[in-house]
Design a protein around this motif. Sequence first.
Motif, PDB file in Angstrom:
ATOM      1  N   ASN A 196       0.825  -1.216   0.000  1.00  0.00           N
ATOM      2  CA  ASN A 196       0.000   0.000   0.000  1.00  0.00           C
ATOM      3  C   ASN A 196       0.855   1.259   0.000  1.00  0.00           C
ATOM      4  OD1 ASN A 196      -2.347  -1.550   0.069  1.00  0.00           O
ATOM      5  ND2 ASN A 196      -2.403  -1.586   2.309  1.00  0.00           N
ATOM      6  N   ARG A 197       1.962   1.239   0.724  1.00  0.00           N
ATOM      7  CA  ARG A 197       2.834   2.417   0.774  1.00  0.00           C
ATOM      8  C   ARG A 197       3.481   2.674  -0.584  1.00  0.00           C
ATOM      9  NH1 ARG A 197       4.187   4.096   5.941  1.00  0.00           N
ATOM     10  NH2 ARG A 197       6.201   4.911   5.254  1.00  0.00           N
ATOM     11  N   ILE A 198       3.829   1.607  -1.292  1.00  0.00           N
ATOM     12  CA  ILE A 198       4.427   1.784  -2.628  1.00  0.00           C
ATOM     13  C   ILE A 198       3.401   2.377  -3.594  1.00  0.00           C
ATOM     14  CG2 ILE A 198       5.461   0.570  -4.571  1.00  0.00           C
ATOM     15  CD1 ILE A 198       7.260   0.879  -2.071  1.00  0.00           C
ATOM     16  N   ILE A 199       2.141   1.945  -3.480  1.00  0.00           N
ATOM     17  CA  ILE A 199       1.090   2.511  -4.337  1.00  0.00           C
ATOM     18  C   ILE A 199       0.885   3.992  -4.021  1.00  0.00           C
ATOM     19  CG2 ILE A 199      -1.381   2.416  -4.843  1.00  0.00           C
ATOM     20  CD1 ILE A 199      -1.227  -0.613  -4.423  1.00  0.00           C
ATOM     21  N   GLU A 200       0.935   4.330  -2.743  1.00  0.00           N
ATOM     22  CA  GLU A 200       0.738   5.729  -2.344  1.00  0.00           C
ATOM     23  C   GLU A 200       1.883   6.636  -2.791  1.00  0.00           C
ATOM     24  OE1 GLU A 200       0.202   5.638   1.833  1.00  0.00           O
ATOM     25  OE2 GLU A 200      -1.862   4.858   1.741  1.00  0.00           O
ATOM     26  N   LEU A 201       3.043   6.056  -3.068  1.00  0.00           N
ATOM     27  CA  LEU A 201       4.179   6.875  -3.517  1.00  0.00           C
ATOM     28  C   LEU A 201       3.925   7.513  -4.877  1.00  0.00           C
ATOM     29  CD1 LEU A 201       7.392   4.858  -2.506  1.00  0.00           C
ATOM     30  CD2 LEU A 201       6.554   7.020  -1.587  1.00  0.00           C
ATOM     31  N   GLU A 202       2.943   6.984  -5.613  1.00  0.00           N
ATOM     32  CA  GLU A 202       2.628   7.582  -6.912  1.00  0.00           C
ATOM     33  C   GLU A 202       2.034   8.979  -6.763  1.00  0.00           C
ATOM     34  OE1 GLU A 202       0.077   4.887  -8.895  1.00  0.00           O
ATOM     35  OE2 GLU A 202       1.548   3.235  -8.980  1.00  0.00           O
ATOM     36  N   THR A 203       1.416   9.242  -5.626  1.00  0.00           N
ATOM     37  CA  THR A 203       0.792  10.563  -5.406  1.00  0.00           C
ATOM     38  C   THR A 203       1.378  11.299  -4.211  1.00  0.00           C
ATOM     39  OG1 THR A 203      -0.958   9.491  -4.087  1.00  0.00           O
ATOM     40  CG2 THR A 203      -1.383   9.829  -6.461  1.00  0.00           C
ATOM     41  N   LYS A 204       2.311  10.648  -3.478  1.00  0.00           N
ATOM     42  CA  LYS A 204       2.882  11.277  -2.292  1.00  0.00           C
ATOM     43  C   LYS A 204       4.401  11.285  -2.386  1.00  0.00           C
ATOM     44  CE  LYS A 204      -0.948  10.012   0.794  1.00  0.00           C
ATOM     45  NZ  LYS A 204      -1.327   9.317   2.054  1.00  0.00           N
ATOM     46  N   VAL A 205       5.010  12.025  -1.485  1.00  0.00           N
ATOM     47  CA  VAL A 205       6.470  12.155  -1.438  1.00  0.00           C
ATOM     48  C   VAL A 205       6.974  11.500  -0.166  1.00  0.00           C
ATOM     49  CG1 VAL A 205       8.405  13.767  -1.411  1.00  0.00           C
ATOM     50  CG2 VAL A 205       6.358  14.307  -2.752  1.00  0.00           C
ATOM     51  N   ARG A 206       8.076  10.781  -0.262  1.00  0.00           N
ATOM     52  CA  ARG A 206       8.668  10.155   0.911  1.00  0.00           C
ATOM     53  C   ARG A 206       9.275  11.209   1.829  1.00  0.00           C
ATOM     54  NH1 ARG A 206       9.633   4.751   1.303  1.00  0.00           N
ATOM     55  NH2 ARG A 206      11.447   5.099   2.632  1.00  0.00           N
ATOM     56  N   THR A 207       9.104  10.991   3.102  1.00  0.00           N
ATOM     57  CA  THR A 207       9.626  11.903   4.116  1.00  0.00           C
ATOM     58  C   THR A 207      10.573  11.136   5.038  1.00  0.00           C
ATOM     59  OG1 THR A 207       7.791  11.449   5.638  1.00  0.00           O
ATOM     60  CG2 THR A 207       7.498  13.254   4.032  1.00  0.00           C
ATOM     61  N   PRO A 208      11.362  11.841   5.858  1.00  0.00           N
ATOM     62  CA  PRO A 208      12.222  11.127   6.815  1.00  0.00           C
ATOM     63  C   PRO A 208      11.444  10.218   7.765  1.00  0.00           C
ATOM     64  CG  PRO A 208      12.925  13.401   6.614  1.00  0.00           C
ATOM     65  CD  PRO A 208      11.660  13.282   5.833  1.00  0.00           C
ATOM     66  N   GLN A 209      10.177  10.535   8.036  1.00  0.00           N
ATOM     67  CA  GLN A 209       9.374   9.693   8.909  1.00  0.00           C
ATOM     68  C   GLN A 209       9.133   8.309   8.293  1.00  0.00           C
ATOM     69  OE1 GLN A 209       8.633  10.346  11.949  1.00  0.00           O
ATOM     70  NE2 GLN A 209       7.424   8.490  12.321  1.00  0.00           N
ATOM     71  N   CYS A 210       9.098   8.262   6.962  1.00  0.00           N
ATOM     72  CA  CYS A 210       8.936   6.967   6.289  1.00  0.00           C
ATOM     73  C   CYS A 210      10.097   6.038   6.623  1.00  0.00           C
ATOM     74  CB  CYS A 210       8.842   7.169   4.781  1.00  0.00           C
ATOM     75  SG  CYS A 210       7.367   8.056   4.238  1.00  0.00           S
ATOM     76  N   GLU A 211      11.311   6.568   6.620  1.00  0.00           N
ATOM     77  CA  GLU A 211      12.479   5.751   6.949  1.00  0.00           C
ATOM     78  C   GLU A 211      12.408   5.241   8.385  1.00  0.00           C
ATOM     79  OE1 GLU A 211      14.734   4.836   4.889  1.00  0.00           O
ATOM     80  OE2 GLU A 211      14.145   6.076   3.167  1.00  0.00           O
ATOM     81  N   VAL A 212      11.942   6.093   9.308  1.00  0.00           N
ATOM     82  CA  VAL A 212      11.847   5.686  10.707  1.00  0.00           C
ATOM     83  C   VAL A 212      10.838   4.557  10.867  1.00  0.00           C
ATOM     84  CG1 VAL A 212      11.223   6.456  13.026  1.00  0.00           C
ATOM     85  CG2 VAL A 212      12.534   7.968  11.531  1.00  0.00           C
TER      86      VAL A 212
END
Length: 435
Positions: free
Chosen positions: A137-153
């Motif tokens: 689901n997170r990979i699908i959401e990357l099509e419309t969203k931007v990764r943030t440092p919180q994603c890495e955490v």
Amino acid sequence: MADDEDEGGFGGLYEDGHWVWDEATEALVFVSDLPPKPVEAIHIPIKAPTGTVEFRDDVDLIEQIRFRRRYQRKLKPGQPDIITVQDVKDIALFTAPVNILSPMLINMLHLPTTERFIRALVLCCQYYLQIADEMANRIIELETKVRTPQCEVLESEFRDNLSDLRLLVAKEYSTMLIGGGDTKKFHHMGPQKKRRSLSDKDARLFETLLRMCVQIVWLALGRKAFNQIELEVNRLFKSEIFNAVEHNLNTGYINKMTKEERAVLLGRCLRHDKKLNTRSPLMNEVFCHREIDYRLMGAGVIKCHQISPRIMYMKEAVAGPEERLVELGIVLGIIGMHRSAFDTMLKPLPTSNEIGKSKASVSSASYASKSSVSRKSQIANQKVYPDIVLPRKESRIISFPSSFPDDPEDIRPCSETQRRRWQNRLMKLLHPYGR
């Protein structure tokens, strides 16, 4: 020598043989006149059974009645009617093909170490499927969203959780490999580890145990995602190179993963060595250079003081009584849930609302068949149990103490009654016309 000579010298006769002089060794050698004892030949297939073994999952009503009367675990007075690991093992043994069953396999399945191993594997596979869906689901959401440092955490937390759960499986598996504790008599070189290694027999036991554990995990997780479970379990125990299930199915699921998914689901302890030096991912978790809480290695076996909520969760999930799982908020598939919500084969029963809707929608034979199919799909897709929520790791890893605890935990025994039932059933299946 006087007695020997009176009976005929070096060739004196005895009840079961006589003595002769061996010129090569220059010594007396006793030669028996008795016929050699017949040696029972153990017929082992050249190739051990793999993931192509099929279990029955379409047990008819007559067979279910027979299972309920003869082989289902009987409740003791005052015992809560909840699903236990033994119940799931019973279903797997009842539906297993006879050619993979053996007395040794049944005995091994009814060991406390094996039961902790199965529960740890259920917990690990359940969390793996949960995080795999989350990452998809997170990979699908990357099509419309931007990764943030919180994603890495957050993804780092997922990765560490999966590594710790794999470590729970690895510690029990290591005990089985070295023949420790109650698995001593199942070691491939015997209890004293002095016998010649029987590699074919050991390979067959390992393959059948692995296939049985895949079936048990699939049943415990509500009969969903069988291919994912089988592929991941075989990868954990055999590595990507020797994953026979992946070679047969040729799914290429690891190559299809994105970089983020691979980092979370496979972990940081992967090593790509030559084939002869390859360790399984489970063993890589044990020897991985990362911060590991040493108390994980003894969860459910050795008493540790000052246990954190995280270690307590894992300890109760692996070795605690099943009747307390729901009370403590621990999710282990359908284990610990009330049996009244499931049928004899541990399939979830439809709710009263769904039955009412299906009855109201039936107006003809065609519509009845369509409604039954849709109702089955709804039951299959509904969530039978909640997601796992692991407690957070401590901010500071506790350093090694000056001395480790050596007080054992109270080991919960397996059902001896059920073990004997399955042994007797196997004997009847193997020798239907025997005495």
